[in-house]
Design a protein around this motif. Structure first.
Motif, short mmCIF file in Angstrom:
data_model
loop_
_atom_site.label_atom_id
_atom_site.label_comp_id
_atom_site.label_asym_id
_atom_site.label_seq_id
_atom_site.Cartn_x
_atom_site.Cartn_y
_atom_site.Cartn_z
N ILE A 90 0.84 -1.21 0.00
CA ILE A 90 0.00 0.00 0.00
C ILE A 90 0.87 1.25 0.00
N ASP A 91 1.94 1.25 0.81
CA ASP A 91 2.82 2.43 0.87
C ASP A 91 3.52 2.68 -0.47
N GLU A 92 3.83 1.59 -1.17
CA GLU A 92 4.53 1.77 -2.44
C GLU A 92 3.59 2.16 -3.58
N LYS A 93 2.39 1.62 -3.61
CA LYS A 93 1.50 1.82 -4.75
C LYS A 93 0.47 2.92 -4.53
N ASN A 97 -3.07 8.24 -1.86
CA ASN A 97 -3.75 8.04 -0.57
C ASN A 97 -5.24 7.72 -0.73
N ARG A 98 -5.53 6.81 -1.67
CA ARG A 98 -6.91 6.40 -1.88
C ARG A 98 -7.38 5.36 -0.85
N VAL A 99 -6.45 4.61 -0.30
CA VAL A 99 -6.81 3.63 0.73
C VAL A 99 -7.11 4.35 2.03
N LYS A 104 -5.74 0.89 6.87
CA LYS A 104 -4.32 0.75 7.18
C LYS A 104 -4.10 0.46 8.66
N SER A 105 -4.87 1.15 9.50
CA SER A 105 -4.70 0.94 10.94
C SER A 105 -5.15 -0.47 11.35
N ILE A 106 -6.21 -0.98 10.70
CA ILE A 106 -6.67 -2.35 11.01
C ILE A 106 -5.62 -3.37 10.61
N VAL A 107 -5.06 -3.21 9.42
CA VAL A 107 -4.03 -4.14 8.96
C VAL A 107 -2.79 -4.06 9.85
#
Length: 219
Positions: A90-93, A97-99, A104-107
């Protein structure tokens, strides 16, 4: 009724047959065989069976727990590594900041607490499986309990099997069961009357009642 009808038959046929035929066989053949063969065999083999079953059960439980512990560690490591790989992807792609931040916090929480999340998931899954298969579990528990009770009652069943009173009381039960089976079969094979047959039967009954009453007298 007992003194007038049953007691004479018992005194004339059953009691002499029991004393002259069954009791000598029981005391001379069955009791010595039970004491010399059955009881020593039961006393010798039953502790061996219990000890072997206990050792086998303990070995199975130990191996199962060890295997489950290894599987738990591997699954926890797989969850943690997959969550961290997902965050890195997610950080790379996700440059725009659509996610959402909540995902992110749950993962991230799952990656940091993989063991706790696995415990919660297994508990919920276990509760759901027990609820869905509660009838099968109830039947299995009943089956196991009945087999345990049968094993506990085995010595008493052996005594009853070798007791001559079984020949007097066992036949009556078998006969009553056969009668009940015959009655149930008759009820099953009995077919209801069809509509036109029922109408004919009602007409015949009406004619029979009119013939019994006779013709009405004219005034």
């Amino acid at each position: 009724h007992f003194d007038a009808h049953v007691k004479p038959i018992l005194d004339k046929w059953v009691v002499p047959f029991y004393k002259e035929t069954l009791l000598p066989i029981y005391s001379e053949k069955i009791v010595p065989f039970y004491k010399d063969k059955a009881v020593p065999a039961y006393q010798h083999y039953f502790p061996i069976i219990v000890a072997t079953t206990k050792r086998t059960f303990e070995e199975i439980m130990y191996r199962t727990q060890h295997f489950l512990m290894i599987v738990r560690v591997k699954v926890t490591e797989a969850i943690e590594s997959s969550c961290r790989a997902t965050l890195q992807f997610i950080d790379e792609k996700d440059t725009d900041n659509r996610v959402p931040v909540s995902i992110k916090s749950i993962v991230a929480y799952i990656a940091d607490n993989a063991s706790r999340v696995l415990n919660y998931t297994l508990n919920v899954t276990l509760f759901a499986m027990v609820w869905l298969f509660r009838s099968s579990i109830r039947k299995s528990i009943h089956f196991i309990a009945s087999k345990i009770i049968w094993l506990i009652m085995l010595p008493f069943r052996m005594v009853w099997f070798l007791c001559p009173l079984r020949f007097l009381f066992g036949k009556k039960k078998k006969r009553s069961k056969k009668k009940n089976k015959v009655i149930n079969k008759q009820h099953k094979h009995a077919t209801p009357l069809k509509k036109h047959e029922r109408v004919k039967l009602e007409a015949k009954l009406k004619r029979a009642n009119q013939q019994k009453k006779g013709p009405k007298k004219s005034k």
